[in-house]
Motif scaffolding. Sequence first.
Motif, PDB file in Angstrom:
ATOM      1  N   SER A  71      43.668  -2.569   8.803  1.00  9.01           N
ATOM      2  CA  SER A  71      44.717  -3.162   9.643  1.00  9.01           C
ATOM      3  C   SER A  71      45.098  -2.206  10.777  1.00  9.01           C
ATOM      4  O   SER A  71      45.421  -2.638  11.883  1.00  9.01           O
ATOM      5  CB  SER A  71      45.951  -3.531   8.811  1.00  9.01           C
ATOM      6  OG  SER A  71      46.474  -2.396   8.154  1.00  9.01           O
ATOM      7  N   ARG A  72      45.033  -0.916  10.510  1.00  2.00           N
ATOM      8  CA  ARG A  72      45.340   0.046  11.573  1.00  2.00           C
ATOM      9  C   ARG A  72      44.254   0.032  12.649  1.00  2.00           C
ATOM     10  O   ARG A  72      44.533   0.098  13.834  1.00  2.00           O
ATOM     11  CB  ARG A  72      45.518   1.456  10.971  1.00  2.00           C
ATOM     12  CG  ARG A  72      46.884   1.574  10.326  1.00  2.00           C
ATOM     13  CD  ARG A  72      47.081   2.763   9.399  1.00  2.00           C
ATOM     14  NE  ARG A  72      48.473   2.780   8.946  1.00  2.00           N
ATOM     15  CZ  ARG A  72      48.948   1.973   7.992  1.00  2.00           C
ATOM     16  NH1 ARG A  72      48.150   1.114   7.383  1.00  2.00           N
ATOM     17  NH2 ARG A  72      50.231   2.007   7.657  1.00  2.00           N
ATOM     18  N   TRP A  73      43.018  -0.083  12.224  1.00  3.16           N
ATOM     19  CA  TRP A  73      41.916  -0.229  13.190  1.00  3.16           C
ATOM     20  C   TRP A  73      42.133  -1.485  14.037  1.00  3.16           C
ATOM     21  O   TRP A  73      41.940  -1.474  15.250  1.00  3.16           O
ATOM     22  CB  TRP A  73      40.578  -0.351  12.453  1.00  3.16           C
ATOM     23  CG  TRP A  73      39.752   0.887  12.496  1.00  3.16           C
ATOM     24  CD1 TRP A  73      39.444   1.702  11.448  1.00  3.16           C
ATOM     25  CD2 TRP A  73      39.118   1.475  13.644  1.00  3.16           C
ATOM     26  NE1 TRP A  73      38.659   2.754  11.881  1.00  3.16           N
ATOM     27  CE2 TRP A  73      38.443   2.635  13.219  1.00  3.16           C
ATOM     28  CE3 TRP A  73      39.060   1.133  14.995  1.00  3.16           C
ATOM     29  CZ2 TRP A  73      37.721   3.452  14.079  1.00  3.16           C
ATOM     30  CZ3 TRP A  73      38.332   1.943  15.856  1.00  3.16           C
ATOM     31  CH2 TRP A  73      37.672   3.092  15.403  1.00  3.16           C
ATOM     32  N   ALA A  74      42.510  -2.577  13.358  1.00  2.00           N
ATOM     33  CA  ALA A  74      42.711  -3.849  14.067  1.00  2.00           C
ATOM     34  C   ALA A  74      43.803  -3.701  15.127  1.00  2.00           C
ATOM     35  O   ALA A  74      43.685  -4.228  16.242  1.00  2.00           O
ATOM     36  CB  ALA A  74      43.086  -4.944  13.070  1.00  2.00           C
ATOM     37  N   LEU A  75      44.865  -2.952  14.796  1.00  2.00           N
ATOM     38  CA  LEU A  75      45.961  -2.751  15.758  1.00  2.00           C
ATOM     39  C   LEU A  75      45.517  -1.876  16.930  1.00  2.00           C
ATOM     40  O   LEU A  75      45.863  -2.159  18.076  1.00  2.00           O
ATOM     41  CB  LEU A  75      47.175  -2.135  15.040  1.00  2.00           C
ATOM     42  CG  LEU A  75      47.937  -3.131  14.156  1.00  2.00           C
ATOM     43  CD1 LEU A  75      48.826  -2.410  13.151  1.00  2.00           C
ATOM     44  CD2 LEU A  75      48.767  -4.107  15.005  1.00  2.00           C
TER      45      LEU A  75
END
Length: 214
Positions: free
Chosen positions: A117-121
């Motif tokens: 999810s951090r990569w996605a952000l």
Amino acid sequence: MKAETDFDKAEKLYNQKKYSEAKVLFESFLKENPNNYKSIEYLGDIAGHQKDWNEAIKEYKILKNQFPKTANYWYKYGGALGMKAKSVNKFKALGMIDEIESSFLMASKLDLKHIDSRWALVMLYIELPGIVGGSESKAIKYSNELMNLSKVDGYLSKGFIDEYFKRFTKAEMNYKAAHEIGNSKITFQKLYNLYLNKIKDKFKAQKLKEQFEK
């Protein structure tokens, strides 16, 4: 020995990437066991593999509503929405941004170690125009969080940001740092592509390839 259920058979087919056949069995198993959420997740994943974003969104929505504290369901829901946004017209996509962003943020809040999810952000904030919420400083915030969770992901995400803004020297430093730690196909690919396609240094690309193949 218990008889093999449709679920077991479907799971085997899924692992063999026989998605259409697996889908039929998961659906039939779900008819008998409507609360089997693992089947619902598999159906969402299959829809994703088949690029049927509406179906994936539908399945993941059931899961995130049923289990609002499970980060991965929010992440998968946001991801399916994001892929759909890339396949529709710009105007329609704009209307989806808030929900995509809030789904990834929710996943990152629910699980402080959720790397995806951090990569996605990071990617969302870098690729979005500033006018609709894109922001390098927001991307860097999540890149720093990645750095605390996994040095490889931290350096890769910093390299991704630098490469996007054509700061190729800094991108090279970050990708190199990631490759020194990870020495994986992914870290190699990022650095190799940077040399070949952005810095246009065939010698460095070739040298890296030879070292990696050793």
